[in-house]
Design an enzyme around this catalytic site. Structure first.
Site, PDB file in Angstrom:
ATOM      1  N   LYS A 123     -11.351  -2.640  -5.480  1.00  0.00           N
ATOM      2  CA  LYS A 123     -12.152  -1.418  -5.562  1.00  0.00           C
ATOM      3  C   LYS A 123     -11.440  -0.354  -6.373  1.00  0.00           C
ATOM      4  O   LYS A 123     -12.061   0.573  -6.875  1.00  0.00           O
ATOM      5  CB  LYS A 123     -12.446  -0.888  -4.154  1.00  0.00           C
ATOM      6  N   LYS A 179      -6.319  -9.734  -8.049  1.00  0.00           N
ATOM      7  CA  LYS A 179      -7.479  -9.737  -7.156  1.00  0.00           C
ATOM      8  C   LYS A 179      -8.535  -8.736  -7.615  1.00  0.00           C
ATOM      9  O   LYS A 179      -8.187  -7.658  -8.100  1.00  0.00           O
ATOM     10  CB  LYS A 179      -7.030  -9.331  -5.751  1.00  0.00           C
ATOM     11  N   LYS A 239       0.815  -1.218   0.000  1.00  0.00           N
ATOM     12  CA  LYS A 239       0.000   0.000   0.000  1.00  0.00           C
ATOM     13  C   LYS A 239       0.843   1.258   0.000  1.00  0.00           C
ATOM     14  O   LYS A 239       0.445   2.272  -0.578  1.00  0.00           O
ATOM     15  CB  LYS A 239      -0.940   0.013   1.217  1.00  0.00           C
TER      16      LYS A 239
END
Ligand code: TRP
Length: 336
Positions: free
Chosen positions: A202, A199, A115
């Protein structure tokens, strides 16, 4: 203070674009634990702000996760649904646990590395300490079981290490239980519909990569029709899915939605073309998801007052469970 035997805690971040991966990998599993466990399901808004969130969107996304919990079948009367920032114990306990956890432990967290990306110096301190807040979420209620996706396993290991070190450092015997992960279901990892090796996310720029809990029946069918596959028919066995990520993903989604194994799905569809399988999958997805998405929409459009009142009631009950735990922690640490 009595020790809970089967208390579940889990959380979903209100960061928008709730999708099929969140539903099959998390929320649906939460629903299934209600008969056997005492469940606390949190909308983790404190975690969300470890990266920038627009304040208006954060509020709306928080209500949306709460609506998804309820529309999916979590009963907020028997169990507890609330948003994290309403219960001070999370942040308070997180501070104590920040002083228990070691920098070396956090440096090993792969999610922070992913991240934070290349410019780690610019990541928030909160993003770095995120796993300790997650440990506090769980331990504030002395929860014993935590349903999570594969990607959260490392954070749960850290929560166990933090619990153990607290117990040792403060001579607290087994005050904090070591929380067990519950990893369930065939499709805990739902992949992108555009690329079966990534994956479902969003933040993927392509809307066609994910089915969201805001999609109507037409959008769901269209996204499945356009999903990436290959020209071969479906294999007869699960081994035959190796190296066919797109096919594997769709079979996994079918299996999860129908509560079947992939092997059983292939018993029905082995040898058939995607031209036949995709419409069947679309029909199944619409049948399973549209009652949920339409109830969410109804709550978000007409019943926000209900959502807000429900979250407040849930928070009150959560505070009542966390208060005696926090009082004990203060004594162990030596706070007067
Ligand atoms: N980190 C989890 C996720 O992104 C969300 C989360 C926060 C959580 N606190 C938790 C999950 C406590 C389980 C238990 O999916």
């Amino acid at each position: 203070m009595t020790k809970p035997q089967n208390r579940v805690f889990s959380g979903v971040q209100p960061t928008g674009n709730l999708h099929l991966g969140n539903y099959l990998g998390a929320i649906r599993n939460f629903v299934g634990l209600q008969d056997t466990h005492e469940c606390i399901y949190c909308v983790v808004d404190l975690h969300a702000i470890t990266v920038w969130q627009d304040p208006k969107e954060l509020a709306s996304n928080t209500r949306e996760v709460a609506a998804a919990y309820i529309a999916s079948g979590i009963d907020p009367e028997t169990h507890i649904i609330f948003n994290q920032s309403k219960v001070a114990a999370h942040a308070e306990l997180a501070w104590i646990l920040n002083c228990v956890a070691r920098i070396g432990w956090l440096n090993r967290m792969t999610q922070f590395k992913d991240k934070a990306g290349k410019d780690r110096e610019k990541a928030s301190v909160g993003l770095y300490a995120y796993p300790v807040l997650m440990a506090a979420d769980i331990l504030a209620y002395r929860a014993t079981h935590v349903p999570v996706g594969e990607d959260q396993k490392q954070h749960l290991e850290l929560a166990r290490d933090v619990a153990q070190k607290f117990n040792n450092d403060f001579n607290a015997a087994d005050f904090f239980p070591l929380p067990e992960p519950l990893i369930m279901g065939e499709a805990t990892r739902v992949m992108s519909l555009r690329d079966g090796t990534k994956k479902m996310s969003k933040s993927d720029p392509s809307d066609y990569s994910r089915i969201t809990l805001k999609d109507d029946a037409d959008a769901i069918a269209k996204k499945i029709r356009k999903a990436q596959t290959d020209p071969d028919p479906l294999p007869e066995t699960v081994e035959g899915l190796a190296g066919r990520a797109g096919a594997d993903n769709l079979v996994g989604i079918y299996a999860a939605l129908a509560d079947m194994t992939k092997a059983d799905v292939l018993k029905d569809f082995g040898g058939k073309q995607f031209g036949e399988f995709k419409p069947a999958l679309a029909e199944l997805a619409v049948a399973k998801l549209s009652p949920i998405t339409s109830e969410m929409k109804r709550m978000m459009d007409d019943d926000q007052a209900y959502i807000d009142a429900m979250l407040e009631k849930g928070a009150e009950r959560a505070r009542a469970i966390a208060a005696p735990v926090w009082a004990e922690v203060r004594k162990y640490v030596g706070f007067i």
